[in-house]
Design a protein around this motif. Sequence first.
Motif, PDB file in Angstrom:
ATOM      1  N   LEU A 182      50.499  35.596  40.696  1.00 32.03           N
ATOM      2  CA  LEU A 182      49.437  35.502  41.695  1.00 32.03           C
ATOM      3  C   LEU A 182      49.057  36.911  42.133  1.00 32.03           C
ATOM      4  N   ASP A 183      47.776  37.197  42.054  1.00 34.64           N
ATOM      5  CA  ASP A 183      47.245  38.518  42.394  1.00 34.64           C
ATOM      6  C   ASP A 183      46.397  38.340  43.637  1.00 34.64           C
ATOM      7  N   PHE A 184      46.946  38.718  44.785  1.00 37.65           N
ATOM      8  CA  PHE A 184      46.163  38.553  46.012  1.00 37.65           C
ATOM      9  C   PHE A 184      46.420  39.717  46.952  1.00 37.65           C
ATOM     10  N   GLY A 185      45.670  39.712  48.064  1.00 34.30           N
ATOM     11  CA  GLY A 185      45.778  40.834  49.000  1.00 34.30           C
ATOM     12  C   GLY A 185      44.818  41.913  48.537  1.00 34.30           C
ATOM     13  N   GLY A 186      45.251  42.703  47.555  1.00 36.21           N
ATOM     14  CA  GLY A 186      44.380  43.702  46.944  1.00 36.21           C
ATOM     15  C   GLY A 186      43.814  44.753  47.876  1.00 36.21           C
ATOM     16  N   PRO A 187      44.589  45.242  48.857  1.00 37.44           N
ATOM     17  CA  PRO A 187      44.041  46.285  49.731  1.00 37.44           C
ATOM     18  C   PRO A 187      43.910  47.601  48.977  1.00 37.44           C
ATOM     19  N   ASN A 188      43.170  48.523  49.555  1.00 30.68           N
ATOM     20  CA  ASN A 188      42.938  49.800  48.883  1.00 30.68           C
ATOM     21  C   ASN A 188      43.527  50.948  49.693  1.00 30.68           C
ATOM     22  N   VAL A 189      44.036  51.948  48.995  1.00 29.14           N
ATOM     23  CA  VAL A 189      44.597  53.122  49.665  1.00 29.14           C
ATOM     24  C   VAL A 189      43.546  53.758  50.580  1.00 29.14           C
ATOM     25  N   GLY A 242      38.145  40.211  54.309  1.00 25.37           N
ATOM     26  CA  GLY A 242      38.336  39.693  52.958  1.00 25.37           C
ATOM     27  C   GLY A 242      39.773  39.900  52.484  1.00 25.37           C
ATOM     28  N   HIS A 243      40.339  41.069  52.777  1.00 26.08           N
ATOM     29  CA  HIS A 243      41.721  41.329  52.377  1.00 26.08           C
ATOM     30  C   HIS A 243      42.688  40.431  53.157  1.00 26.08           C
ATOM     31  N   LEU A 244      42.326  40.135  54.390  1.00 29.44           N
ATOM     32  CA  LEU A 244      43.174  39.233  55.173  1.00 29.44           C
ATOM     33  C   LEU A 244      43.101  37.838  54.589  1.00 29.44           C
ATOM     34  N   VAL A 264      50.616  42.534  44.841  1.00 29.96           N
ATOM     35  CA  VAL A 264      49.577  42.927  45.789  1.00 29.96           C
ATOM     36  C   VAL A 264      48.408  43.663  45.108  1.00 29.96           C
ATOM     37  N   HIS A 265      48.670  44.225  43.946  1.00 27.69           N
ATOM     38  CA  HIS A 265      47.668  44.965  43.177  1.00 27.69           C
ATOM     39  C   HIS A 265      46.846  45.916  44.051  1.00 27.69           C
ATOM     40  N   LEU A 266      47.519  46.942  44.475  1.00 37.51           N
ATOM     41  CA  LEU A 266      46.932  47.953  45.351  1.00 37.51           C
ATOM     42  C   LEU A 266      45.814  48.727  44.641  1.00 37.51           C
ATOM     43  N   GLY A 267      44.699  48.918  45.337  1.00 42.77           N
ATOM     44  CA  GLY A 267      43.609  49.733  44.786  1.00 42.77           C
ATOM     45  C   GLY A 267      43.939  51.202  45.021  1.00 42.77           C
ATOM     46  N   ASP A 268      44.597  51.826  44.028  1.00 44.64           N
ATOM     47  CA  ASP A 268      45.107  53.188  44.269  1.00 44.64           C
ATOM     48  C   ASP A 268      44.733  54.165  43.158  1.00 44.64           C
ATOM     49  N   THR A 298      41.833  49.147  34.207  1.00 43.98           N
ATOM     50  CA  THR A 298      43.123  48.908  34.876  1.00 43.98           C
ATOM     51  C   THR A 298      43.422  47.418  34.935  1.00 43.98           C
ATOM     52  N   ASP A 299      42.391  46.590  35.128  1.00 42.92           N
ATOM     53  CA  ASP A 299      42.662  45.153  35.171  1.00 42.92           C
ATOM     54  C   ASP A 299      43.071  44.614  33.795  1.00 42.92           C
ATOM     55  N   LEU A 300      42.438  45.115  32.740  1.00 42.97           N
ATOM     56  CA  LEU A 300      42.830  44.674  31.397  1.00 42.97           C
ATOM     57  C   LEU A 300      44.272  45.100  31.102  1.00 42.97           C
ATOM     58  N   VAL A 308      46.405  34.188  38.405  1.00 38.91           N
ATOM     59  CA  VAL A 308      45.363  33.753  39.329  1.00 38.91           C
ATOM     60  C   VAL A 308      45.009  34.887  40.290  1.00 38.91           C
ATOM     61  N   TYR A 309      43.714  35.147  40.415  1.00 41.43           N
ATOM     62  CA  TYR A 309      43.219  36.205  41.296  1.00 41.43           C
ATOM     63  C   TYR A 309      42.473  35.602  42.474  1.00 41.43           C
ATOM     64  N   PHE A 310      42.628  36.201  43.629  1.00 40.77           N
ATOM     65  CA  PHE A 310      41.942  35.712  44.834  1.00 40.77           C
ATOM     66  C   PHE A 310      41.104  36.828  45.454  1.00 40.77           C
ATOM     67  N   THR A 311      39.796  36.736  45.296  1.00 40.90           N
ATOM     68  CA  THR A 311      38.907  37.709  45.964  1.00 40.90           C
ATOM     69  C   THR A 311      37.626  36.992  46.390  1.00 40.90           C
ATOM     70  N   ASP A 312      36.781  37.686  47.108  1.00 48.24           N
ATOM     71  CA  ASP A 312      35.513  37.048  47.453  1.00 48.24           C
ATOM     72  C   ASP A 312      34.525  37.167  46.296  1.00 48.24           C
ATOM     73  N   ARG A 369      32.035  38.806  45.535  1.00 50.51           N
ATOM     74  CA  ARG A 369      31.471  40.051  45.014  1.00 50.51           C
ATOM     75  C   ARG A 369      32.126  40.476  43.705  1.00 50.51           C
ATOM     76  N   GLN A 370      33.271  39.875  43.371  1.00 47.42           N
ATOM     77  CA  GLN A 370      33.943  40.284  42.137  1.00 47.42           C
ATOM     78  C   GLN A 370      33.853  39.241  41.027  1.00 47.42           C
ATOM     79  N   THR A 371      32.949  38.291  41.213  1.00 46.40           N
ATOM     80  CA  THR A 371      32.837  37.234  40.204  1.00 46.40           C
ATOM     81  C   THR A 371      32.511  37.826  38.825  1.00 46.40           C
ATOM     82  N   HIS A 431      32.883  40.899  37.802  1.00 45.17           N
ATOM     83  CA  HIS A 431      33.996  41.741  37.345  1.00 45.17           C
ATOM     84  C   HIS A 431      35.032  40.912  36.573  1.00 45.17           C
ATOM     85  N   PHE A 432      35.449  39.777  37.160  1.00 47.35           N
ATOM     86  CA  PHE A 432      36.495  38.996  36.496  1.00 47.35           C
ATOM     87  C   PHE A 432      35.974  38.285  35.250  1.00 47.35           C
ATOM     88  N   GLU A 433      34.712  37.890  35.268  1.00 43.79           N
ATOM     89  CA  GLU A 433      34.148  37.296  34.039  1.00 43.79           C
ATOM     90  C   GLU A 433      34.225  38.319  32.910  1.00 43.79           C
TER      91      GLU A 433
HETATM   92  N1  ARG Z   1      41.251  46.154  45.514  1.00 40.21           N
HETATM   93  C1  ARG Z   1      40.245  45.165  45.273  1.00 40.21           C
HETATM   94  C2  ARG Z   1      39.247  45.134  46.431  1.00 40.21           C
HETATM   95  O1  ARG Z   1      39.504  45.628  47.488  1.00 40.21           O
HETATM   96  C3  ARG Z   1      40.814  43.791  45.070  1.00 40.21           C
HETATM   97  C4  ARG Z   1      41.797  43.668  43.932  1.00 40.21           C
HETATM   98  C5  ARG Z   1      41.771  42.321  43.283  1.00 40.21           C
HETATM   99  N2  ARG Z   1      42.679  42.213  42.160  1.00 40.21           N
HETATM  100  C6  ARG Z   1      42.477  42.718  40.958  1.00 40.21           C
HETATM  101  N3  ARG Z   1      43.416  42.585  40.038  1.00 40.21           N
HETATM  102  N4  ARG Z   1      41.354  43.329  40.629  1.00 40.21           N
HETATM  103  O2  ARG Z   1      38.196  44.588  46.291  1.00 40.21           O
END
Ligand code: ARG
Length: 578
Positions: free
Chosen positions: A119-126, A133-135, A159-163, A315-317, A333-337, A339-341, A343-345
Amino acid sequence: MNLLLETQLNGVLENIFLSLGFDTKFANVKVSDRADLSDFQCNGALALAKIEHKNPREIANQIAQQLQKENFCEAVSVDGPGFINIKLKDEFIAQNLDKISADERLGCGKIKNPRKVVLDFGGPNVAKEMHVGHLRSGVIGESIQRIERFVGNDVVSDVHLGDWGTPMGMILSEIIAADGNLDKVESYDIAQITEFYKKANIRCKEDESARENARVITAELQGGNPLYRKAWQHLRSESVKAVKQNYEQLDVNFDLWWGESDAHETCGEIVKIAREKGISEIDNGAEIIRLEEGNKPKPPVILIKSDGGYTYHTTDLATIKMRVDNLRAEEIVYFTDSRQTLHFEQVFEGAQKLGIAPNVELKHIVFGTVNGADGKPFKTRDGGVMNLETLIEMSKDKVRQSLPKAGEVDGYGEKEIEKMTSQIAIAAIKFQDLKNTIASGYVFELDDFAKFEGKTGPYIQYAIARINSVLRKAKQNNLNESAVVLVAPEERSLALKLAQVHNVIFRAHKDKEPSIIADYAYTLAQSFSTFYNTCPIMSADTSAIIGSRLRIAKITRDVLSLMLNLLGIESPEVMLKA
Ligand code: ARG
């Protein structure tokens, strides 16, 4: 064990269908839409009639006749064009409840073929402040994580940190612009780092050369420039500290704190595979994979930008490859809003072309945005970003209005009241989110979300605490629970509702939809309330009824606690009211 009444009824029906030579695929019941007529319905005769070229009522009668012989049926009738209505004997429902009470999983089975689910969720960025959305991603992801584990899957959450993207170069170049070098980086805390990011963001929006500079630094950072790496390491660890604190308050937990940067080495492998397969090409200095399959061509996956840096796609690949190779993921499984539809497609199609995730199910769960009353993304009253701290404080202030002050109740000092306040405040925030279907988004209700009545987290917590208090009093009076006997209609319908628990969890699991659990918890708490108002417990006529009602109360408490737990919400043992 699966103590779901439907499952047991389906088993009996299957045997009857077999004995009558009917296709067993129609041998199933559903909870009746007409609680006044029956508990369950089987509508299979209508479909069978078409295949058998017979009158549906005739078929229904044949089945009903057999069913009638079963000793758990109180009444079986055929109604309308051929619906079979089944009313169960009270004793059967009661015994089922006794079995649920004796089972530590409350009669909920596990899935037959458990899988490894990442499960890939949270996804906050440095350095970027967490937005709602992150909450939301954290709150939903945590609930799904608990549901997945409960049904028996092997879960790894990350958590897949955006770093690793351009923002890193932006912050570094902003610090260099201010200090002339990176010597002081390690003295900066998260507030200062966030400030640098904000300034960098404004500067890069206005100034092309600043953008260019940030790009160059990012590419050098990724390329391994030791000075940049060392400074970045500090930015990252300060951010992780802050994010951990935030998610801890919300009781959102991750097994792995990997980030985009951890995929860096594997990015090179992704490019290598693409070249070997001959699916990448150079386009305006960038290396891309074209996605033109199907009738809806998408923009290409960009593996390497013209400046040599990897992208969010790469990085996602690479992360998919690592999750498949190292974690043996069977589902990611990824959880985002929304705006990333796209991207994941792109990433999922890219993964397929690269062949890096054969037989792995890749899913993107898109959630709607949290809005304010104005329909725009949720902000503070003064229009600022709604960060977690503000949100929790706001919720706590609301909760305080319903609780006594410290010292007003014996044994409840500052510490105890504060703990209760935050448990309830977090429940209010999380439940308000999870009671909505994931896709739908919602308006953050500022006034009622923390009330002790209505469809709120605190309402369910309060129902649990109330039962706890009944059970405590019973214990003080040496009253014990005993076998369930159903006398009043209110306890019968509560019992039938309790027997749904397995079904509810499995539907929530299948649909990845915690709102199914939230809905059920709410109606169950209501159903308990009706029971409690009409059926006296400790002052009931006989000790058999007292014991039975205590057991019903205890199971309700356990089911409600399990529901909150699956939503990621704690239930305080005691809940005071001002
Ligand atoms: N860091 C991204 C954002 O703030 C979310 C990451 C989602 N997960 C992923 N594997 N791309 O929008």
